[in-house]
Motif scaffolding. Structure first.
Motif, mmCIF file in Angstrom:
data_model
loop_
_atom_site.group_PDB
_atom_site.id
_atom_site.type_symbol
_atom_site.label_atom_id
_atom_site.label_comp_id
_atom_site.label_asym_id
_atom_site.label_seq_id
_atom_site.Cartn_x
_atom_site.Cartn_y
_atom_site.Cartn_z
ATOM 1 N N ASP A 122 0.737 -1.167 0.010
ATOM 2 C CA ASP A 122 0.039 -0.053 -0.022
ATOM 3 C C ASP A 122 0.980 1.225 -0.004
ATOM 4 N N ALA A 123 2.064 1.218 0.452
ATOM 5 C CA ALA A 123 2.816 2.154 0.733
ATOM 6 C C ALA A 123 3.881 2.576 -0.667
ATOM 7 N N GLY A 124 3.556 1.515 -1.719
ATOM 8 C CA GLY A 124 4.260 1.445 -3.020
ATOM 9 C C GLY A 124 5.380 0.785 -2.731
ATOM 10 N N GLY A 125 5.622 0.042 -2.069
ATOM 11 C CA GLY A 125 7.093 -0.793 -2.078
ATOM 12 C C GLY A 125 8.131 0.197 -1.419
ATOM 13 N N VAL A 126 9.314 -0.520 -1.009
ATOM 14 C CA VAL A 126 10.386 0.117 -0.505
ATOM 15 C C VAL A 126 11.395 0.807 -1.438
ATOM 16 N N ASP A 127 11.789 1.930 -1.376
ATOM 17 C CA ASP A 127 12.610 2.611 -2.362
ATOM 18 C C ASP A 127 13.953 2.294 -2.220
ATOM 19 N N LEU A 128 14.526 2.305 -0.880
ATOM 20 C CA LEU A 128 15.771 2.039 -0.430
ATOM 21 C C LEU A 128 15.891 1.219 0.751
ATOM 22 N N GLN A 129 16.315 -0.066 0.820
ATOM 23 C CA GLN A 129 16.407 -1.220 1.768
ATOM 24 C C GLN A 129 17.734 -0.981 2.300
ATOM 25 N N ILE A 130 18.327 -0.683 3.594
ATOM 26 C CA ILE A 130 19.521 -1.048 4.000
ATOM 27 C C ILE A 130 19.578 -2.454 4.759
ATOM 28 N N LEU A 131 20.552 -2.992 4.596
ATOM 29 C CA LEU A 131 20.693 -4.444 4.965
ATOM 30 C C LEU A 131 22.175 -4.715 5.641
ATOM 31 N N GLY A 132 22.434 -5.292 6.618
ATOM 32 C CA GLY A 132 23.583 -5.899 7.041
ATOM 33 C C GLY A 132 23.555 -7.370 6.459
ATOM 34 N N ILE A 133 24.555 -8.100 7.152
ATOM 35 C CA ILE A 133 24.745 -9.445 6.504
ATOM 36 C C ILE A 133 25.335 -10.264 7.749
ATOM 37 N N GLY A 134 24.941 -11.309 8.056
ATOM 38 C CA GLY A 134 25.630 -12.326 9.225
ATOM 39 C C GLY A 134 26.802 -12.902 8.605
#
Length: 259
Positions: A121-133
Motif C-alpha cells: 500500500d505504501a508503494g514498496g520500499v525505495d531504498l532498503q538497508i541491510l547488514g549480513i551475518g
C-alpha cells in the motif's frame, strides 16, 4: 551489483548521499531500516544532516525488517525500540510513519499478511538497508531459507540466540526462539538495496554474496539477481574477494549519468 570498497568511516556518508538523493527526488520515499551495528554509521550521518537542516525525512515513511515474537511493546531488546533509539528519535521522521511486523499479535500469520499489505500500500520500499551475518543471513533469513520467501515466522537457530543473548543481559533463556522477518522475496522487491559489511569476520559471507553461487545455504546470494544492489564494505570485509582490484577500478571509473 556495485561493490564499493572504502573506509568504514566513509560508508555512512555514501549511503546518506543515496538517502538524500532519494528524498530530494521523492520526498515521501520509503526506507527499509535494519537494526544491528552495520547501519549505525549510516544513521549517524543522516542524523547529522537532519540536525544541520540539510536533509529532512518529515514526509518519508519506513519499514523495519524483523521483530522478535512475544516481547512486550517497549522491551529494550525489541527491534522497534532499538530502531527508535538508534535512528527515529534522532531525525524528523514521524514515529507513526515507521512500521514493523507485529511480534505481539495473537494471529502471527495474519500479522505477517498485514505487514506485507502495508508495504504494498505504501508503494514498496525505495531504498532498503541491510547488514549480513557471518553465515550469510539477511534479516532473519537463516541458511536454508527459501529464496522466494515472504514475511513469516522463523525459528531462530541456537547460534543466533547465543549471539543475541548479549542484548538480554547474557540470559540465553530470555532470548525468544521465534521472530517475524521479511522474507528474501519481500526484500528483493525493494527498488534499491544497500548492504553494508565491515570487519574480517564478514569476509567469507561477502565473498559468497558477491562471487559465489546463488544458494539457500548463503541466503544473501539471492541479491545477485536484483537489478540494483550496492555493497559497501571496508578492506577487511573485502579481504577474500578474488576480484577486489576490479571492483576498485570500476568504482574509480564508474559511469556518471550524462557522460
Amino acid at each position: 551489483m556495485e561493490v564499493i570498497i572504502t573506509e568504514e568511516e566513509r560508508i555512512g556518508e555514501l549511503v546518506a548521499d543515496d538517502i538524500a538523493a532519494l528524498v530530494a527526488r521523492v520526498p515521501d520515499g520509503v526506507l527499509g531500516l535494519a537494526t544491528g551495528s552495520s547501519p549505525l554509521r549510516i544513521y549517524d550521518s543522516v542524523a547529522r544532516r537532519v540536525d544541520a537542516g540539510t536533509l529532512s525525512l518529515a514526509r518519508a515513511r519506513a519499514f523495519t525488517l524483523d521483530e522478535y515474537v512475544g516481547l512486550p511493546a517497549g522491551h529494550p531488546a525489541g527491534y522497534r525500540t532499538v530502531i527508535d533509539a538508534d535512528f527515529v528519535s534522532r531525525v524528523d521522521l514521524p514515529a507513526d510513519a515507521v512500521q514493523g511486523p507485529d511480534g505481539t499479535a495473537a494471529d502471527l500469520a495474519a500479522a505477517c499478511a498485514a505487514y506485507e499489505a502495508a508495504i504494498r500500500d505504501a508503494g514498496g520500499v525505495d531504498l532498503q538497508i541491510l547488514g549480513i551475518g557471518t553465515d550469510g543471513h539477511i534479516a532473519f533469513n537463516e541458511p536454508g531459507s527459501s529464496l522466494s520467501s515472504r514475511t513469516r515466522v522463523k525459528t531462530l537457530t541456537e547460534q543466533t540466540r547465543r549471539d543475541n543473548a548479549r542484548f538480554f543481559d547474557g540470559d540465553l533463556e530470555s532470548v525468544p526462539r521465534h521472530c517475524l522477518t521479511q522474507g528474501l522475496g519481500t526484500i528483493m522487491e525493494a527498488r534499491h538495496i544497500v548492504l553494508v559489511a565491515t570487519g574480517a569476520g564478514k569476509a567469507q559471507a561477502v565473498h559468497h554474496l558477491v562471487e559465489g553461487a546463488v544458494s539457500a545455504l548463503w541466503p544473501a546470494t539471492i541479491l545477485q539477481h536484483h537489478p540494483r544492489v550496492s555493497v559497501l564494505i571496508d578492506e577487511a570485509a573485502a579481504s577474500r574477494l578474488q576480484l577486489a582490484d576490479y571492483y576498485r577500478y570500476t568504482y574509480a571509473h564508474r559511469h556518471q549519468v550524462g557522460q
